[in-house]
Design a protein around this motif. Structure first.
Motif, short mmCIF file in Angstrom:
data_model
loop_
_atom_site.label_atom_id
_atom_site.label_comp_id
_atom_site.label_asym_id
_atom_site.label_seq_id
_atom_site.Cartn_x
_atom_site.Cartn_y
_atom_site.Cartn_z
N ASP A 49 0.82 -1.21 0.00
CA ASP A 49 0.00 0.00 0.00
C ASP A 49 0.86 1.26 0.00
O ASP A 49 0.54 2.26 -0.66
N VAL A 50 2.00 1.23 0.73
CA VAL A 50 2.90 2.39 0.75
C VAL A 50 3.55 2.58 -0.61
O VAL A 50 3.67 3.70 -1.11
N THR A 51 3.99 1.49 -1.23
CA THR A 51 4.61 1.59 -2.55
C THR A 51 3.63 2.15 -3.58
O THR A 51 3.98 3.00 -4.40
N ALA A 52 2.41 1.67 -3.55
CA ALA A 52 1.41 2.16 -4.51
C ALA A 52 1.12 3.64 -4.28
O ALA A 52 0.96 4.40 -5.24
N LEU A 94 4.08 5.69 -5.61
CA LEU A 94 4.06 5.71 -7.07
C LEU A 94 2.98 6.65 -7.60
O LEU A 94 3.18 7.36 -8.59
N ALA A 95 1.83 6.68 -6.94
CA ALA A 95 0.75 7.57 -7.37
C ALA A 95 1.14 9.03 -7.18
O ALA A 95 0.87 9.88 -8.04
N ILE A 96 1.80 9.33 -6.04
CA ILE A 96 2.24 10.71 -5.80
C ILE A 96 3.28 11.14 -6.82
O ILE A 96 3.23 12.25 -7.36
N GLU A 97 4.23 10.25 -7.10
CA GLU A 97 5.27 10.58 -8.08
C GLU A 97 4.68 10.74 -9.47
O GLU A 97 5.09 11.64 -10.23
N LYS A 98 3.72 9.90 -9.82
CA LYS A 98 3.08 10.02 -11.14
C LYS A 98 2.33 11.34 -11.26
O LYS A 98 2.38 12.00 -12.31
#
Length: 202
Positions: free
Chosen positions: A24-27, A30-34
């Motif tokens: 959940d942290v990785t996702a 990744l969403a914030i970076e995207k």
């Protein structure tokens, strides 16, 4: 035994392997970076649309956008400095003409003649006159934290102007802060007008 122990102690210790983040942290990361990359790309495209030199570009890159932006900003600053100087010269000429017109009106119509007033200085003109006083940073440390630099209140890039572009209290055309060569020329012009023979009305 001691040699083997010394060799074992001299070997560099391996860094502990980083533990994998929970899914959940990785996702979320990744969403914030995207999202951040998407916003940055939108800003680059918006910046490219504001540059007239990129209108006919077929292959658009971020490096090209940054280089053209720096070039465009420098050109616009040079144009603003030149326009500010031209505006200052025109204001001085306008002020001289107003003095001459008012002197002629007083000579022809008497002391009660209405005087020509200077038009108020607009906000755009005031901002253009302040171009030469802009202060820029040097950023010796590059990106990140930079030491605070002590700047003077105004940082002029040009020599002393014929008269200061300061606004008067009623926001009219700038008035001279001290007597200069322009003021002396205006006084001489007004003296010549006053020495002219009076106009006889028929």
């Amino acid at each position: 035994m001691s040699n083997h122990s010394n060799i074992a102690n001299s070997r560099p210790k391996r860094k502990p392997r980083a533990r994998p983040l929970p899914p959940d942290v990785t996702a979320r990361n990744l969403a914030i970076e995207k999202k951040r990359r998407g916003e940055m790309n939108d800003n680059f495209l918006e910046l490219a649309r504001l540059l007239p030199g990129l209108g006919s570009t077929r292959r658009l890159t971020k490096v090209l956008i940054v280089n053209k932006t720096v070039e465009h900003v420098r050109q616009q600053r040079e144009l603003c400095l030149a326009a500010a100087q031209d505006m200052q010269d025109l204001l001085a000429e306008n002020r001289q003409l107003i003095l001459e017109v008012n002197a002629l009106r007083a000579q022809v119509m008497g002391p009660a003649a209405p005087l020509v007033q200077a038009k108020p200085m607009t906000e755009a003109m005031a901002q253009l006159a302040e171009t030469k006083n802009h202060v820029f940073g040097t950023f010796p440390a590059g990106f990140g934290d930079n030491p605070t630099e002590d700047f003077p209140t105004t940082q002029s890039e040009t020599s002393q102007e014929p008269y200061d572009m300061a606004l008067s209290m009623n926001h009219s055309y700038p008035v001279p802060m001290q007597q200069t060569a322009i003021d002396l020329a205006l006084e001489n012009s007004q003296n010549r007008i006053e020495q002219m023979p009076p106009i006889v009305k028929r």
